[in-house]
Design a protein around this motif. Structure first.
Motif, short mmCIF file in Angstrom:
data_model
loop_
_atom_site.label_atom_id
_atom_site.label_comp_id
_atom_site.label_asym_id
_atom_site.label_seq_id
_atom_site.Cartn_x
_atom_site.Cartn_y
_atom_site.Cartn_z
N PRO A 189 -22.68 -1.61 -7.17
CA PRO A 189 -22.67 -2.60 -8.24
C PRO A 189 -21.33 -3.31 -8.35
CG PRO A 189 -22.33 -0.41 -9.15
CD PRO A 189 -22.56 -0.23 -7.67
N GLU A 190 -20.34 -2.90 -7.54
CA GLU A 190 -19.01 -3.49 -7.61
C GLU A 190 -18.96 -4.80 -6.83
OE1 GLU A 190 -15.77 -0.81 -6.86
OE2 GLU A 190 -17.01 0.93 -7.33
N ILE A 191 -18.24 -5.76 -7.38
CA ILE A 191 -18.13 -7.07 -6.76
C ILE A 191 -16.93 -7.15 -5.83
CG2 ILE A 191 -17.77 -9.54 -7.19
CD1 ILE A 191 -19.23 -9.22 -9.82
N CYS A 192 -15.78 -6.72 -6.31
CA CYS A 192 -14.53 -6.95 -5.60
C CYS A 192 -14.39 -6.12 -4.33
CB CYS A 192 -13.34 -6.65 -6.52
SG CYS A 192 -13.36 -7.58 -8.07
N VAL A 193 -15.06 -4.97 -4.28
CA VAL A 193 -14.82 -3.98 -3.23
C VAL A 193 -15.16 -4.49 -1.83
CG1 VAL A 193 -17.12 -2.92 -3.33
CG2 VAL A 193 -15.13 -1.53 -2.67
N PHE A 194 -16.01 -5.50 -1.71
CA PHE A 194 -16.38 -6.00 -0.39
C PHE A 194 -15.25 -6.78 0.27
CE2 PHE A 194 -20.49 -5.21 -2.38
CZ PHE A 194 -21.11 -4.47 -1.39
N CYS A 195 -14.22 -7.12 -0.51
CA CYS A 195 -13.06 -7.80 0.05
C CYS A 195 -11.75 -7.07 -0.25
CB CYS A 195 -12.95 -9.22 -0.48
SG CYS A 195 -14.24 -10.33 0.09
N HIS A 196 -11.65 -6.46 -1.43
CA HIS A 196 -10.37 -5.91 -1.88
C HIS A 196 -10.47 -4.43 -2.23
CE1 HIS A 196 -8.95 -10.05 -2.14
NE2 HIS A 196 -10.02 -10.34 -2.86
N THR A 197 -9.34 -3.75 -2.14
CA THR A 197 -9.26 -2.35 -2.54
C THR A 197 -7.91 -2.11 -3.20
OG1 THR A 197 -9.24 -0.05 -1.77
CG2 THR A 197 -8.39 -1.70 -0.25
N PRO A 198 -7.86 -1.29 -4.25
CA PRO A 198 -6.56 -1.03 -4.89
C PRO A 198 -5.68 -0.10 -4.07
CG PRO A 198 -8.29 0.24 -5.95
CD PRO A 198 -8.98 -0.68 -4.99
N HIS A 199 -6.27 0.61 -3.10
CA HIS A 199 -5.51 1.57 -2.31
C HIS A 199 -5.87 1.46 -0.83
CE1 HIS A 199 -4.37 3.45 -6.09
NE2 HIS A 199 -5.65 3.56 -6.40
N ALA A 200 -4.89 1.77 0.04
CA ALA A 200 -5.12 1.88 1.49
C ALA A 200 -5.64 0.59 2.10
CB ALA A 200 -6.07 3.03 1.80
N SER A 201 -5.10 -0.54 1.68
CA SER A 201 -5.57 -1.82 2.20
C SER A 201 -5.09 -2.04 3.63
CB SER A 201 -5.08 -2.96 1.31
OG SER A 201 -3.66 -3.01 1.31
#
Length: 272
Positions: free
Chosen positions: A59-71
């Protein structure tokens, strides 16, 4: 009223007002992405998207492009959660236009866009999978999550979609190319702009000691998302996908930073 109570109420109301303002700003940004074609969740916009939640999707939107950790620190994009495609790209060159002055230099922020839009890898190939345990012992490992998708079984952009640029970019606007005919004339060091190498281009506005170059997109003299922007790299300023497109803005059709009515986007940079 007691001065201490009055002071407390004042601070409380000020804090509440600030919180409401931040909340409204956040909702405004989310509203631009939510429901758009960059919203790949089950409630996203038209096109390929996750068809379920839980084990079948996110259900998350941002996760398909961004991550707060280990980018992916090798990609020049904020907290990028994807691998850059390993496909060999055929780029725009003098073979396609004898009047092209600049040469394409790969490695810019456009590679982040192409990690989906070249159609070569699944959109759910992520580093940090949503939920706990997404990383194996903290080691970056790109893997397809295996979500169920509505339009394609392999989770790639639909082949017939205009969004699928493919790996042959010779019929698209040049990207990763120095601005204004092979770069701006520099004097006195990096970022000190004097003129364009080709007079058919307009010189950009600069700020922050000329380390930022852009064009005012809505004539409000303020730096904002409507501005056409250039990207600093290798001591020069480059045209990238993000120069004309903002992936978070749905106001102008194909995520353009401003309306292209009467070729307004084109004429922002070109004299003719």
């Amino acid at each position: 009223m007691d001065k201490r109570l009055s002071g407390f109420l004042g601070r409380y109301l000020l804090g509440l007002g600030g919180a409401l303002l931040l909340s409204a700003m956040s909702m405004g940004v989310q509203a631009q992405i939510s429901g758009s074609k960059h919203d790949l969740t089950s409630t996203g916009g038209a096109g390929n998207k996750v068809s379920g939640t839980g084990a079948n999707g996110s259900p998350e939107i941002c996760v398909f492009c961004h991550t707060p950790h280990a980018s992916n620190s090798n990609v020049n994009a904020p907290l990028w959660n994807k691998a850059v495609s390993s496909s060999v790209l055929t780029t725009y060159s003098q073979t396609n236009s004898s009047t092209m002055d600049g040469s394409v230099t790969t490695g810019g922020v456009s590679l982040a866009c192409l990690s989906c839009h070249d159609g070569s890898q699944s959109m759910d190939v992520l580093i940090n999978i949503p939920g706990s345990g997404g990383l194996s012992a903290g080691v970056r490992a790109y893997s397809a999550v295996g979500y169920t998708w509505s339009a394609t079984a392999d989770a790639k952009i639909v082949q017939t979609s205009v969004a699928n640029l493919g790996v042959d970019l010779t019929n698209d606007h040049p990207i990763q190319v120095p601005y204004c005919g092979g770069g701006m004339t520099l004097a006195g060091g990096v970022g000190v702009l004097t003129a364009c190498a080709d007079a058919d281009f307009k010189a950009p506005i600069t700020m922050s000691a000329n380390t930022i170059a852009y064009f005012d997109g809505n004539s409000n003299t303020k730096r904002d998302k409507a501005d056409i922007q250039l990207y600093s790299r290798n001591s020069d300023y480059f045209v990238e996908c993000g120069s004309c497109h903002d992936p978070h803005n749905t106001s102008n059709g194909t995520f353009l930073r401003k309306s292209n009515a009467a070729s307004a986007v084109c004429l922002t940079c070109h004299n003719k």
